[in-house]
Design a protein around this motif. Sequence first.
Motif, PDB file in Angstrom:
ATOM      1  N   UNK A 176      27.758  41.660  51.045  1.00 16.12           N
ATOM      2  CA  UNK A 176      28.144  43.425  51.106  1.00 16.12           C
ATOM      3  C   UNK A 176      27.146  44.237  50.601  1.00 16.12           C
ATOM      4  N   UNK A 177      26.464  43.659  49.250  1.00 26.68           N
ATOM      5  CA  UNK A 177      25.360  44.448  48.509  1.00 26.68           C
ATOM      6  C   UNK A 177      24.279  44.535  49.494  1.00 26.68           C
ATOM      7  N   UNK A 178      23.839  43.514  49.887  1.00 26.79           N
ATOM      8  CA  UNK A 178      22.706  43.519  51.015  1.00 26.79           C
ATOM      9  C   UNK A 178      22.863  44.481  52.150  1.00 26.79           C
ATOM     10  N   UNK A 179      24.020  44.331  52.644  1.00 28.41           N
ATOM     11  CA  UNK A 179      24.426  45.203  53.870  1.00 28.41           C
ATOM     12  C   UNK A 179      24.489  46.715  53.385  1.00 28.41           C
ATOM     13  N   UNK A 180      25.055  46.957  52.354  1.00 23.71           N
ATOM     14  CA  UNK A 180      25.667  48.488  52.069  1.00 23.71           C
ATOM     15  C   UNK A 180      24.852  49.073  51.261  1.00 23.71           C
ATOM     16  N   UNK A 181      24.125  48.585  50.147  1.00 23.69           N
ATOM     17  CA  UNK A 181      23.686  49.429  49.014  1.00 23.69           C
ATOM     18  C   UNK A 181      22.540  50.384  49.616  1.00 23.69           C
ATOM     19  N   UNK A 182      22.676  51.554  49.376  1.00 24.07           N
ATOM     20  CA  UNK A 182      21.843  52.638  49.507  1.00 24.07           C
ATOM     21  C   UNK A 182      22.211  52.956  50.939  1.00 24.07           C
TER      22      UNK A 182
ATOM     23  N   UNK B 280      32.313  41.768  47.057  1.00 22.89           N
ATOM     24  CA  UNK B 280      32.644  40.746  48.392  1.00 22.89           C
ATOM     25  C   UNK B 280      34.111  40.648  48.550  1.00 22.89           C
ATOM     26  N   UNK B 281      34.876  40.721  47.565  1.00 23.53           N
ATOM     27  CA  UNK B 281      36.484  40.348  47.690  1.00 23.53           C
ATOM     28  C   UNK B 281      37.141  40.961  46.554  1.00 23.53           C
ATOM     29  N   UNK B 282      38.305  40.712  46.575  1.00 24.56           N
ATOM     30  CA  UNK B 282      39.482  41.597  45.779  1.00 24.56           C
ATOM     31  C   UNK B 282      40.610  40.799  46.070  1.00 24.56           C
ATOM     32  N   UNK B 283      41.435  41.131  44.755  1.00 28.67           N
ATOM     33  CA  UNK B 283      43.023  40.337  44.896  1.00 28.67           C
ATOM     34  C   UNK B 283      43.867  41.803  44.755  1.00 28.67           C
ATOM     35  N   UNK B 284      44.713  41.710  45.772  1.00 27.28           N
ATOM     36  CA  UNK B 284      45.717  42.718  45.768  1.00 27.28           C
ATOM     37  C   UNK B 284      47.222  42.223  45.570  1.00 27.28           C
ATOM     38  N   UNK B 285      47.813  43.055  44.692  1.00 25.23           N
ATOM     39  CA  UNK B 285      49.218  42.367  44.412  1.00 25.23           C
ATOM     40  C   UNK B 285      50.299  42.803  45.604  1.00 25.23           C
TER      41      UNK B 285
ATOM     42  N   UNK C  39      32.267  40.783  42.176  1.00 31.30           N
ATOM     43  CA  UNK C  39      30.586  41.405  42.307  1.00 31.30           C
ATOM     44  C   UNK C  39      29.719  40.310  41.899  1.00 31.30           C
ATOM     45  N   UNK C  40      29.227  39.609  43.184  1.00 37.71           N
ATOM     46  CA  UNK C  40      28.778  38.383  43.066  1.00 37.71           C
ATOM     47  C   UNK C  40      27.285  38.506  43.218  1.00 37.71           C
ATOM     48  N   UNK C  41      26.358  37.447  42.924  1.00 43.04           N
ATOM     49  CA  UNK C  41      25.028  37.239  43.322  1.00 43.04           C
ATOM     50  C   UNK C  41      24.467  35.411  42.881  1.00 43.04           C
TER      51      UNK C  41
END
Length: 724
Positions: free
Chosen positions: A77-83, A91-96, A287-289
């Motif tokens: 997502x960072x490579x695709x969407x930054x700027x 990349x991902x999330x945890x939702x209750x 937030x991964x790399x």
Amino acid sequence: MTPDLTKQVLTSTAETVLARRYYLKDSNGNPIETWEALTRRVANAVADVDKDQKHHKQLQEEFFDMIYRLDFLPNSPCLMNAGTDLGQLSACFVLPVDDSMDGIFTAIRNGALVHKTGGGTGYSFSRLRSKNASVRSTQGVASGPLSFAAVFDAATETIKQGGKRRGANMGVLRIDHPDIMEFITAKQDQNSFNNFNFSVAITDVFMQAVEDDADYDLIEPSTRQVVKQLNARKVYEKIVDLAWHNGEPGVLFIDSANRDNMTPQLGDFEATNPCGEQWLLPYESCNLGSVNLANFVVKGKIDYKRLKQIVRSATVFLDNVIDCNRFPIPEIKEMTLKTRKIGLGIMGLHDMLIQLEIPYGSDKGREIAGEVMRFIRDAAEERSIEIAQQKGPFPAYDSAVNAYKPRRNAALTSIQPTGTVSMIADCASGCEPYFSIVMVKHVMDGDRLIMVNRYFEQVARREGFYSAELMSKVADSGTVMGHDEIPVKWQEIFCTAQDIKPEDHIRMQGVLQKSGVDSSISKTINLPNNATREEVKLAYISGYKLGCKGLTVYRDGSRDHQVLNTKEGSEKDQQTAVVSERGPVKQNLPDTLDAKRYRVKDQYQKSVYIIVCFDENEKPMEVFAKFPFDNRVDLKDKSTMWTTTCRLVSLALRFNVPMDEIIKQLDRSSGHMQDLPAQLSKLFKSFLAGTQQGFSSECPECGGPLRFEEGCETCHDCGYSKCS
């Protein structure tokens, strides 16, 4: 330092993946970026968090240089969407998922918003009351977690993530939930919950009960009352049985994860992201790399000085990602800024070990991997402490609870899947060994393109054992092992995922976890097709005892085909091949043969069954194709063509035509990766290799084979990944 932009740093495969998935495009879908332009876009966007600082320009060049040279790559997502206007970089999330209709459908809505921006989601369904539990508000009964998980799955199916990423979910249920048995078996047929990975959250209490062969309590979430008991060992064996069957459910060791929870005052971990490498509190994001370890070996030694520089820069980069991120919902922004968790991982571990001439599965390999991961963790923490001194620690830091020096980020390291990202970097994914060293790619005219690992080709040419014939043999067998032309030393060094003993996979994961991983690790414990359930059972126990926080086991071929063994007689008739002066004679067959049925998909994604009959030596003798609905008008022509092909192949088999000759003709007849000649060719190659692995799952975008790595299915032909 300004990089030498005249140097070609990308492979043709990397360029294909970038053009297909990452480069910005015009209104006609044509790429309008280059690798240099993409790198500049990402570096500048993330560095602009510090645009008012004196070191802003230096930071831009630092970020640009490490990404352009493939020393470090952020997540997709960072490579695709930054700027860009979208600007969602996580990349991902945890939702209750709370136990109310409002809570459930709020989670579905939030998940849809996350998927729309290109993220994946993890959900724990453990708060939901069990099936048939009373519902006071309606005087009715609950339908249970699985019924609502199906709604989440359907919602994901309708949303294509950001136009570039598929919806991916992790569904988690605690082992002590009353509906646990239904959850364990939910994905048995592989036709349900296709947008989910399922994992069971296993407790220490349960594992102790397994060891003691004791019963354990099932607890109704809505009342916290014990409603039933089950025998732990029987439940455990059911999990093992299903994992052996097709790799799901995975297991998550929830108590192990919560012992390392850096912010227990905010709550307990309930779920992970889709591939299991990030334990997150509700509404947190990852937030991964990943640092490319392949780039840090110089003259047979690890360049720790340069590695530290890159780790320090990557830590700043990922911390800045949090601040320039555009989060899909306010709750995620609030929670992410509160804990500021990052996931600095690795890729190219196997490349590094190959260059050091150390086998992946060896004690020395694990020792070096542990040292490197510890070094990365220490360097990242050192830099995070420095950032905290400049900008302040993460807001949830509490010196009364957090017994460590104030730092910028509550969590620093994880090891995540790097499927398409590692294809850009031309290295092995994450901490996984290579799946294969020499691969075959079929092209449209039926010819085979042999793709050789760059390190193996260099060694083979240098040592004098390279030949096109050998590369073809290695590709067909799927392994470098057992080829007399290859010195034993190099067989061991280039040993791949399928050749490495399961216990060595687990030991590697355990060493990395203990040495330098704050969160968790996405890794697949590869088992051979003939692995037993007992081996799966031992894998889980070993992982738990080694301190792993989760485990995915995959038995080779278990998702690739469904096999039905049929025996219509207890005795087999003797068969002999007959040759006369006039030439080969067709072999007579007995009335009864053993058979196996393989389910495949044609190029239109329709199911077709291939039945192969074997003689007593397990040599294929006849082949049949069966359509589930042969009476359909639109299938008549195709059915006739497939039937005719099978008859000709069967005839060749009965005349004892060498199988490699049959394969050669099938390959030349293939017009599509999923037509019958291609399917039969893949199957016969597995017979020649002695594996009978059959058919790999096929990429929905290019028809190439999908490989199960890092808890996810990935296509190495086009870069498609089910999870990224």
